[in-house]
Design a protein around this motif. Structure first.
Motif, PDB file in Angstrom:
ATOM      1  N   THR A   1      89.081   8.448  19.826  1.00 11.36           N
ATOM      2  CA  THR A   1      88.326   9.362  20.002  1.00 11.36           C
ATOM      3  C   THR A   1      88.173  10.540  18.953  1.00 11.36           C
ATOM      4  O   THR A   1      88.845  10.793  18.209  1.00 11.36           O
TER       5      THR A   1
ATOM      6  N   ARG B   1      84.884  15.860  21.844  1.00 16.24           N
ATOM      7  CA  ARG B   1      83.508  16.185  21.842  1.00 16.24           C
ATOM      8  C   ARG B   1      82.613  15.314  21.515  1.00 16.24           C
ATOM      9  O   ARG B   1      81.286  15.857  21.434  1.00 16.24           O
TER      10      ARG B   1
ATOM     11  N   GLY C   1      82.928  11.631  21.606  1.00 14.88           N
ATOM     12  CA  GLY C   1      82.939  10.448  22.291  1.00 14.88           C
ATOM     13  C   GLY C   1      84.061   9.643  21.696  1.00 14.88           C
ATOM     14  O   GLY C   1      84.918   9.892  20.883  1.00 14.88           O
TER      15      GLY C   1
ATOM     16  N   TYR D   1      84.067  24.092  28.697  1.00 15.59           N
ATOM     17  CA  TYR D   1      84.777  23.337  29.452  1.00 15.59           C
ATOM     18  C   TYR D   1      84.852  24.170  30.996  1.00 15.59           C
ATOM     19  O   TYR D   1      85.291  25.287  31.031  1.00 15.59           O
TER      20      TYR D   1
ATOM     21  N   LYS E   1      88.438  21.196  34.377  1.00 14.16           N
ATOM     22  CA  LYS E   1      88.878  20.656  33.191  1.00 14.16           C
ATOM     23  C   LYS E   1      89.821  21.092  32.355  1.00 14.16           C
ATOM     24  O   LYS E   1      90.999  20.482  31.745  1.00 14.16           O
TER      25      LYS E   1
ATOM     26  N   GLU F   1      84.836  13.790  25.968  1.00 10.68           N
ATOM     27  CA  GLU F   1      83.607  14.102  26.629  1.00 10.68           C
ATOM     28  C   GLU F   1      82.931  15.544  26.299  1.00 10.68           C
ATOM     29  O   GLU F   1      83.844  16.132  25.581  1.00 10.68           O
ATOM     30  N   GLU F   2      81.597  15.633  26.192  1.00 13.12           N
ATOM     31  CA  GLU F   2      81.243  16.709  25.622  1.00 13.12           C
ATOM     32  C   GLU F   2      81.529  18.048  26.615  1.00 13.12           C
ATOM     33  O   GLU F   2      81.588  19.023  26.017  1.00 13.12           O
TER      34      GLU F   2
END
Length: 445
Positions: free
Chosen positions: A66, A69, A71, A414, A418, A444-445
Protein backbone atom coordinates in the motif's frame (compact mmCIF):
# COMPACT_ATOMS: atom_id res chain seq x y z
CA UNK A 1 35.69 -8.35 12.71
CA UNK A 2 33.03 -9.01 15.34
CA UNK A 3 32.26 -5.92 17.40
CA UNK A 4 30.38 -6.66 20.66
CA UNK A 5 28.08 -3.60 20.76
CA UNK A 6 26.84 -4.07 17.21
CA UNK A 7 26.50 -7.80 17.85
CA UNK A 8 24.37 -7.12 20.94
CA UNK A 9 22.11 -4.72 19.03
CA UNK A 10 21.59 -7.30 16.30
CA UNK A 11 20.83 -10.02 18.84
CA UNK A 12 18.27 -7.84 20.59
CA UNK A 13 16.48 -6.98 17.34
CA UNK A 14 16.37 -10.65 16.32
CA UNK A 15 15.29 -11.99 19.72
CA UNK A 16 13.07 -9.20 21.06
CA UNK A 17 10.02 -10.66 22.82
CA UNK A 18 6.89 -8.55 22.33
CA UNK A 19 5.30 -9.94 25.49
CA UNK A 20 8.20 -8.58 27.55
CA UNK A 21 7.92 -5.01 26.23
CA UNK A 22 6.37 -2.76 28.92
CA UNK A 23 2.89 -1.52 28.04
CA UNK A 24 3.79 2.17 27.92
CA UNK A 25 6.12 1.54 24.96
CA UNK A 26 3.29 -0.19 23.11
CA UNK A 27 0.83 2.61 23.87
CA UNK A 28 3.39 5.18 22.69
CA UNK A 29 4.05 3.26 19.46
CA UNK A 30 0.33 3.19 18.62
CA UNK A 31 0.20 6.98 18.89
CA UNK A 32 3.27 7.16 16.63
CA UNK A 33 1.53 5.06 14.00
CA UNK A 34 -1.63 7.18 14.10
CA UNK A 35 0.40 10.38 13.91
CA UNK A 36 2.34 9.09 10.91
CA UNK A 37 -0.84 8.08 9.10
CA UNK A 38 -2.15 11.63 9.40
CA UNK A 39 1.14 13.04 8.11
CA UNK A 40 1.31 10.60 5.19
CA UNK A 41 -2.31 11.12 4.19
CA UNK A 42 -1.84 14.90 4.24
CA UNK A 43 1.36 14.63 2.18
CA UNK A 44 0.12 12.03 -0.28
CA UNK A 45 -0.36 14.43 -3.21
CA UNK A 46 2.47 16.91 -2.66
CA UNK A 47 4.63 17.71 -5.72
CA UNK A 48 7.44 15.52 -4.38
CA UNK A 49 5.04 12.55 -4.38
CA UNK A 50 3.73 13.30 -7.86
CA UNK A 51 7.21 13.52 -9.35
CA UNK A 52 8.55 10.45 -7.54
CA UNK A 53 5.46 8.41 -8.44
CA UNK A 54 5.79 9.35 -12.10
CA UNK A 55 9.40 8.19 -12.09
CA UNK A 56 8.89 4.98 -10.11
CA UNK A 57 5.86 3.87 -12.09
CA UNK A 58 7.78 4.45 -15.32
CA UNK A 59 10.62 2.14 -14.27
CA UNK A 60 8.24 -0.55 -13.02
CA UNK A 61 5.97 -1.08 -10.04
CA UNK A 62 4.13 -4.28 -9.19
CA UNK A 63 3.42 -6.01 -5.90
CA UNK A 64 1.01 -6.15 -3.00
CA UNK A 65 1.94 -3.15 -0.88
CA UNK A 66 0.00 0.00 0.00
CA UNK A 67 0.93 3.63 -0.66
CA UNK A 68 -1.24 5.95 1.45
CA UNK A 69 -4.08 7.42 -0.65
CA UNK A 70 -2.46 5.94 -3.77
CA UNK A 71 -3.80 2.39 -3.78
CA UNK A 72 -2.39 -1.09 -3.24
CA UNK A 73 -0.45 -3.24 -5.70
CA UNK A 74 2.93 -1.51 -5.31
CA UNK A 75 6.34 -3.13 -4.97
CA UNK A 76 7.80 -3.15 -1.49
CA UNK A 77 10.70 -0.89 -2.48
CA UNK A 78 8.46 1.64 -4.20
CA UNK A 79 5.95 1.60 -1.33
CA UNK A 80 8.56 2.41 1.30
CA UNK A 81 10.08 5.09 -0.93
CA UNK A 82 6.78 6.86 -1.58
CA UNK A 83 5.38 6.46 1.93
CA UNK A 84 8.68 7.78 3.25
CA UNK A 85 8.20 10.95 1.23
CA UNK A 86 4.49 11.26 2.06
CA UNK A 87 5.04 11.03 5.79
CA UNK A 88 7.63 13.80 5.88
CA UNK A 89 6.81 16.48 3.30
CA UNK A 90 4.23 18.28 5.43
CA UNK A 91 6.82 18.80 8.22
CA UNK A 92 4.18 17.47 10.63
CA UNK A 93 5.92 14.21 11.54
CA UNK A 94 7.35 13.45 14.95
CA UNK A 95 10.97 14.14 15.82
CA UNK A 96 13.68 13.47 18.35
CA UNK A 97 15.44 16.36 20.10
CA UNK A 98 18.71 14.70 21.08
CA UNK A 99 18.92 12.26 18.16
CA UNK A 100 18.07 15.31 15.97
CA UNK A 101 15.83 13.74 13.38
CA UNK A 102 12.49 12.20 12.51
CA UNK A 103 12.10 8.51 13.43
CA UNK A 104 8.53 7.89 12.28
CA UNK A 105 8.96 8.67 8.59
CA UNK A 106 11.79 6.16 8.23
CA UNK A 107 10.40 3.41 10.47
CA UNK A 108 6.67 3.11 9.86
CA UNK A 109 6.70 2.99 6.02
CA UNK A 110 9.08 0.03 6.17
CA UNK A 111 7.16 -1.74 8.93
CA UNK A 112 3.92 -1.26 6.99
CA UNK A 113 5.22 -2.60 3.67
CA UNK A 114 7.13 -5.56 5.10
CA UNK A 115 4.23 -6.51 7.37
CA UNK A 116 1.94 -6.50 4.34
CA UNK A 117 4.35 -8.56 2.26
CA UNK A 118 5.01 -11.07 5.06
CA UNK A 119 1.35 -11.13 6.21
CA UNK A 120 2.67 -10.41 9.70
CA UNK A 121 0.52 -10.06 12.80
CA UNK A 122 -0.37 -6.67 14.17
CA UNK A 123 1.80 -7.39 17.21
CA UNK A 124 4.81 -8.14 15.00
CA UNK A 125 4.16 -4.91 13.10
CA UNK A 126 4.05 -2.86 16.31
CA UNK A 127 7.19 -4.56 17.63
CA UNK A 128 9.01 -3.60 14.43
CA UNK A 129 7.89 0.02 14.88
CA UNK A 130 9.21 0.04 18.46
CA UNK A 131 12.55 -1.45 17.39
CA UNK A 132 12.93 1.05 14.54
CA UNK A 133 12.32 3.99 16.87
CA UNK A 134 14.69 2.51 19.43
CA UNK A 135 17.47 2.08 16.88
CA UNK A 136 16.96 5.60 15.52
CA UNK A 137 17.24 7.16 18.97
CA UNK A 138 20.30 5.10 19.88
CA UNK A 139 22.26 5.83 16.70
CA UNK A 140 21.19 9.48 16.49
CA UNK A 141 22.14 10.18 20.09
CA UNK A 142 25.48 8.45 19.57
CA UNK A 143 26.63 10.66 16.71
CA UNK A 144 24.98 13.97 17.59
CA UNK A 145 25.21 16.89 17.94
CA UNK A 146 28.38 17.06 15.80
CA UNK A 147 26.91 14.75 13.14
CA UNK A 148 24.20 17.29 12.32
CA UNK A 149 26.69 19.90 11.20
CA UNK A 150 26.44 18.37 7.72
CA UNK A 151 24.60 15.03 7.94
CA UNK A 152 20.80 14.77 7.93
CA UNK A 153 20.23 12.33 10.77
CA UNK A 154 16.84 11.25 9.43
CA UNK A 155 18.62 9.88 6.38
CA UNK A 156 21.58 8.37 8.22
CA UNK A 157 20.26 7.02 11.52
CA UNK A 158 17.03 6.45 9.63
CA UNK A 159 18.68 3.79 7.49
CA UNK A 160 19.48 1.80 10.66
CA UNK A 161 15.92 2.28 11.92
CA UNK A 162 14.49 1.00 8.65
CA UNK A 163 16.84 -1.99 8.66
CA UNK A 164 15.91 -2.87 12.24
CA UNK A 165 12.18 -2.72 11.50
CA UNK A 166 12.55 -4.85 8.37
CA UNK A 167 14.89 -7.37 10.01
CA UNK A 168 12.41 -7.88 12.85
CA UNK A 169 9.47 -8.54 10.51
CA UNK A 170 11.53 -10.77 8.23
CA UNK A 171 12.52 -12.74 11.36
CA UNK A 172 16.22 -12.63 10.53
CA UNK A 173 18.63 -14.48 12.76
CA UNK A 174 21.09 -12.52 14.94
CA UNK A 175 23.82 -13.19 12.37
CA UNK A 176 21.65 -12.03 9.48
CA UNK A 177 20.54 -8.96 11.44
CA UNK A 178 24.16 -8.09 12.15
CA UNK A 179 24.81 -8.27 8.42
CA UNK A 180 21.80 -6.03 7.83
CA UNK A 181 23.21 -3.41 10.22
CA UNK A 182 26.54 -3.60 8.42
CA UNK A 183 24.83 -3.07 5.07
CA UNK A 184 22.75 -0.22 6.49
CA UNK A 185 25.88 1.49 7.79
CA UNK A 186 27.56 1.53 4.41
CA UNK A 187 24.48 2.84 2.58
CA UNK A 188 23.37 5.51 5.09
CA UNK A 189 23.42 9.09 3.80
CA UNK A 190 21.64 12.42 3.49
CA UNK A 191 22.83 16.03 3.67
CA UNK A 192 21.50 19.02 5.62
CA UNK A 193 22.43 21.08 2.55
CA UNK A 194 19.37 19.59 0.84
CA UNK A 195 16.93 21.33 3.20
CA UNK A 196 14.40 23.59 1.51
CA UNK A 197 14.40 21.48 -1.69
CA UNK A 198 12.71 18.28 -2.81
CA UNK A 199 16.00 16.48 -2.16
CA UNK A 200 15.29 16.60 1.59
CA UNK A 201 12.43 14.14 1.05
CA UNK A 202 14.71 11.76 -0.83
CA UNK A 203 16.91 11.53 2.27
CA UNK A 204 13.93 9.87 3.95
CA UNK A 205 12.86 7.83 0.93
CA UNK A 206 16.35 6.42 0.41
CA UNK A 207 16.75 5.64 4.12
CA UNK A 208 13.57 3.56 3.92
CA UNK A 209 14.64 1.86 0.73
CA UNK A 210 18.25 1.26 1.77
CA UNK A 211 17.23 -0.11 5.17
CA UNK A 212 14.76 -2.45 3.50
CA UNK A 213 17.40 -3.58 0.99
CA UNK A 214 19.88 -4.19 3.80
CA UNK A 215 17.50 -6.53 5.61
CA UNK A 216 16.26 -8.30 2.46
CA UNK A 217 19.80 -8.86 1.18
CA UNK A 218 20.99 -10.08 4.57
CA UNK A 219 18.11 -12.55 4.64
CA UNK A 220 19.38 -13.95 1.33
CA UNK A 221 22.92 -14.37 2.65
CA UNK A 222 24.53 -11.03 1.75
CA UNK A 223 27.12 -10.05 4.34
CA UNK A 224 27.93 -6.71 5.94
CA UNK A 225 30.74 -5.61 8.24
CA UNK A 226 30.04 -6.58 11.85
CA UNK A 227 32.14 -3.58 12.89
CA UNK A 228 30.46 -1.13 10.51
CA UNK A 229 29.04 0.96 13.35
CA UNK A 230 32.07 1.34 15.62
CA UNK A 231 35.09 0.18 13.65
CA UNK A 232 38.03 2.50 13.08
CA UNK A 233 36.66 3.32 9.65
CA UNK A 234 33.00 2.75 10.51
CA UNK A 235 29.89 4.90 10.50
CA UNK A 236 30.43 6.63 13.86
CA UNK A 237 34.09 7.43 13.16
CA UNK A 238 33.19 8.79 9.72
CA UNK A 239 30.26 11.00 10.66
CA UNK A 240 30.91 12.68 14.02
CA UNK A 241 33.72 14.05 16.17
CA UNK A 242 32.29 13.53 19.65
CA UNK A 243 30.58 10.11 19.84
CA UNK A 244 28.45 9.04 22.80
CA UNK A 245 28.81 5.28 22.54
CA UNK A 246 26.93 4.61 25.78
CA UNK A 247 23.68 5.15 23.86
CA UNK A 248 24.26 1.93 21.93
CA UNK A 249 24.87 -0.22 24.99
CA UNK A 250 22.63 -2.67 26.87
CA UNK A 251 19.64 -2.98 24.52
CA UNK A 252 16.69 -4.89 26.00
CA UNK A 253 12.92 -4.77 26.33
CA UNK A 254 13.35 -2.93 29.64
CA UNK A 255 15.86 -0.34 28.36
CA UNK A 256 14.04 0.72 25.19
CA UNK A 257 14.22 4.39 24.25
CA UNK A 258 11.53 4.26 21.57
CA UNK A 259 9.27 6.62 23.51
CA UNK A 260 11.74 9.50 23.69
CA UNK A 261 10.65 11.20 20.45
CA UNK A 262 8.36 14.23 20.45
CA UNK A 263 5.14 14.95 18.57
CA UNK A 264 5.01 18.02 16.36
CA UNK A 265 2.37 20.70 16.79
CA UNK A 266 3.61 23.14 14.12
CA UNK A 267 3.77 22.47 10.36
CA UNK A 268 7.28 23.85 10.08
CA UNK A 269 10.89 22.84 10.61
CA UNK A 270 11.51 21.49 14.11
CA UNK A 271 14.11 24.22 14.67
CA UNK A 272 11.34 26.83 14.57
CA UNK A 273 9.56 25.20 17.52
CA UNK A 274 11.18 26.90 20.52
CA UNK A 275 10.76 30.46 19.20
CA UNK A 276 7.18 29.60 18.29
CA UNK A 277 6.57 28.17 21.77
CA UNK A 278 7.72 31.51 23.22
CA UNK A 279 5.68 33.51 20.71
CA UNK A 280 2.46 31.70 21.56
CA UNK A 281 3.21 31.95 25.29
CA UNK A 282 3.68 35.72 24.95
CA UNK A 283 0.54 36.02 22.84
CA UNK A 284 -1.41 34.40 25.68
CA UNK A 285 0.41 36.14 28.52
CA UNK A 286 0.35 39.70 27.15
CA UNK A 287 -2.55 39.57 24.70
CA UNK A 288 0.02 40.26 22.00
CA UNK A 289 -1.48 41.43 18.70
CA UNK A 290 0.26 41.65 15.35
CA UNK A 291 -0.95 45.19 14.69
CA UNK A 292 0.80 46.44 17.86
CA UNK A 293 4.23 45.06 16.91
CA UNK A 294 7.02 47.36 15.75
CA UNK A 295 9.92 44.89 15.79
CA UNK A 296 10.76 41.38 17.02
CA UNK A 297 14.19 39.95 17.79
CA UNK A 298 14.66 36.21 18.21
CA UNK A 299 17.87 34.87 19.77
CA UNK A 300 18.41 31.15 19.46
CA UNK A 301 20.96 28.40 18.87
CA UNK A 302 23.21 28.23 15.81
CA UNK A 303 21.51 25.30 14.06
CA UNK A 304 18.17 27.09 14.26
CA UNK A 305 19.76 30.35 13.09
CA UNK A 306 21.57 28.72 10.17
CA UNK A 307 18.48 26.90 8.92
CA UNK A 308 15.67 29.37 9.63
CA UNK A 309 16.86 32.98 10.04
CA UNK A 310 16.09 34.16 6.50
CA UNK A 311 12.72 35.35 5.26
CA UNK A 312 11.98 32.87 2.46
CA UNK A 313 8.53 32.43 0.94
CA UNK A 314 9.00 31.41 -2.70
CA UNK A 315 7.83 27.86 -1.96
CA UNK A 316 6.06 26.00 0.84
CA UNK A 317 9.31 24.17 1.62
CA UNK A 318 11.21 27.44 1.99
CA UNK A 319 8.56 29.06 4.17
CA UNK A 320 8.61 26.11 6.57
CA UNK A 321 12.30 26.87 7.14
CA UNK A 322 11.75 30.60 7.71
CA UNK A 323 11.30 31.80 11.30
CA UNK A 324 10.29 35.34 10.28
CA UNK A 325 7.48 33.91 8.19
CA UNK A 326 6.38 31.34 10.80
CA UNK A 327 6.29 33.91 13.63
CA UNK A 328 4.38 36.34 11.41
CA UNK A 329 1.60 33.84 10.66
CA UNK A 330 1.57 32.77 14.31
CA UNK A 331 0.86 36.34 15.40
CA UNK A 332 -1.55 37.15 12.60
CA UNK A 333 -3.58 33.94 12.58
CA UNK A 334 -2.84 32.20 15.89
CA UNK A 335 -1.69 29.03 14.16
CA UNK A 336 1.20 27.50 12.21
CA UNK A 337 -0.86 24.84 10.47
CA UNK A 338 -0.56 23.55 6.90
CA UNK A 339 -3.10 25.88 5.31
CA UNK A 340 -1.03 28.96 6.24
CA UNK A 341 1.78 27.86 3.91
CA UNK A 342 -0.39 28.25 0.82
CA UNK A 343 0.76 30.76 -1.81
CA UNK A 344 -1.98 33.25 -0.88
CA UNK A 345 -0.47 33.61 2.60
CA UNK A 346 3.16 33.49 1.43
CA UNK A 347 2.51 36.46 -0.87
CA UNK A 348 0.25 38.39 1.52
CA UNK A 349 1.33 41.99 2.07
CA UNK A 350 0.32 41.88 5.74
CA UNK A 351 2.33 38.71 6.37
CA UNK A 352 5.42 39.95 4.55
CA UNK A 353 5.31 43.38 6.20
CA UNK A 354 5.36 41.81 9.67
CA UNK A 355 7.90 39.15 8.71
CA UNK A 356 10.35 41.80 7.48
CA UNK A 357 10.33 43.30 10.98
CA UNK A 358 11.39 40.01 12.60
CA UNK A 359 15.13 39.57 13.10
CA UNK A 360 16.74 36.24 14.04
CA UNK A 361 20.16 36.17 15.73
CA UNK A 362 22.42 33.46 17.03
CA UNK A 363 22.78 33.38 20.82
CA UNK A 364 26.13 31.86 21.91
CA UNK A 365 24.60 30.76 25.21
CA UNK A 366 21.81 28.89 23.39
CA UNK A 367 24.33 27.37 20.98
CA UNK A 368 26.39 26.07 23.90
CA UNK A 369 23.29 24.39 25.36
CA UNK A 370 22.29 22.62 22.12
CA UNK A 371 20.74 20.05 21.64
CA UNK A 372 18.52 21.80 24.20
CA UNK A 373 16.43 24.20 22.14
CA UNK A 374 16.79 27.56 23.90
CA UNK A 375 15.15 30.66 22.46
CA UNK A 376 14.48 34.23 23.61
CA UNK A 377 11.94 36.49 21.93
CA UNK A 378 11.99 40.28 22.43
CA UNK A 379 9.01 42.24 21.13
CA UNK A 380 9.09 46.03 20.79
CA UNK A 381 5.60 47.48 20.49
CA UNK A 382 4.69 50.60 18.54
CA UNK A 383 4.14 52.51 21.79
CA UNK A 384 7.72 51.73 22.88
CA UNK A 385 6.85 48.93 25.33
CA UNK A 386 9.37 46.07 25.31
CA UNK A 387 8.21 42.53 26.12
CA UNK A 388 10.57 39.59 26.51
CA UNK A 389 10.33 35.89 27.29
CA UNK A 390 12.57 32.84 27.05
CA UNK A 391 12.37 29.05 26.95
CA UNK A 392 15.27 26.76 27.76
CA UNK A 393 13.85 23.95 25.61
CA UNK A 394 10.91 23.07 23.40
CA UNK A 395 7.59 22.07 24.93
CA UNK A 396 7.02 18.51 23.70
CA UNK A 397 4.17 17.23 25.86
CA UNK A 398 1.36 15.43 24.05
CA UNK A 399 -1.32 12.92 24.98
CA UNK A 400 -3.63 10.56 23.13
CA UNK A 401 -6.44 13.10 22.90
CA UNK A 402 -4.14 15.72 21.34
CA UNK A 403 -2.72 13.24 18.83
CA UNK A 404 -6.18 12.10 17.80
CA UNK A 405 -7.20 15.75 17.35
CA UNK A 406 -4.06 16.42 15.31
CA UNK A 407 -4.84 13.36 13.17
CA UNK A 408 -8.39 14.57 12.52
CA UNK A 409 -7.13 18.05 11.55
CA UNK A 410 -4.60 16.54 9.12
CA UNK A 411 -7.18 14.40 7.28
CA UNK A 412 -10.28 16.57 6.66
CA UNK A 413 -10.80 14.64 3.41
CA UNK A 414 -11.60 11.49 5.43
CA UNK A 415 -15.13 11.11 6.78
CA UNK A 416 -15.55 11.05 10.55
CA UNK A 417 -16.52 7.38 10.23
CA UNK A 418 -13.29 6.55 8.41
CA UNK A 419 -11.24 8.52 10.90
CA UNK A 420 -12.87 6.58 13.75
CA UNK A 421 -12.17 3.24 12.02
CA UNK A 422 -8.49 4.08 11.55
CA UNK A 423 -8.13 5.23 15.15
CA UNK A 424 -9.78 2.08 16.46
CA UNK A 425 -7.66 -0.22 14.28
CA UNK A 426 -4.48 1.50 15.40
CA UNK A 427 -5.50 1.31 19.06
CA UNK A 428 -6.04 -2.45 18.72
CA UNK A 429 -3.36 -3.18 16.13
CA UNK A 430 -1.50 -5.66 18.33
CA UNK A 431 -4.71 -7.67 18.69
CA UNK A 432 -5.20 -7.96 14.91
CA UNK A 433 -4.21 -11.17 13.06
CA UNK A 434 -2.66 -9.00 10.32
CA UNK A 435 -2.67 -5.39 9.14
CA UNK A 436 -4.76 -5.86 6.01
CA UNK A 437 -7.81 -4.04 7.33
CA UNK A 438 -5.73 -0.98 8.23
CA UNK A 439 -3.80 -1.10 4.95
CA UNK A 440 -7.04 -1.27 2.96
CA UNK A 441 -8.30 1.92 4.60
CA UNK A 442 -5.00 3.68 3.97
CA UNK A 443 -4.91 2.70 0.29
CA UNK A 444 -8.20 4.48 -0.40
CA UNK A 445 -8.22 8.04 -1.68
Amino acid sequence: MQEPIQEALAAFIANCDYSRIPEHFKADAKLRVLDWIGCAAAGAHYPQMQIASKYLYAVGDAGGCTVVRNGAGHSTRNAVYLNGIAGHVCELDDGHRTAIGHPGCVTIPVALAVAEKANATGADFLKAVILGYDMFARVGRTVNPTHYRTWHTTGTAGTFAAAAAAASLLKLSPEQTNNALGLAATSAGGLVESFGTHAKATNIALACQNGLDAAELAGLGFTGAHSALLGKKGFVAATCTDPHIENLENPSEETLVSDTAFFKVYSSCGHTNSPLDVTFAMKKKYGLKAEDVEHITVKTYKVSYDLTHELKTATEDEAKFSLPYCIAIALLYGSVSLNYFAESYRTSGAVLDLARRIEVLEDPEATARFPHRQAKVTVTLKDGTVLEDITLDSCDKADAEQIEAKFAAAVPFYSSEKQAKIIELVKTIDQQPDIRALAALLAEE
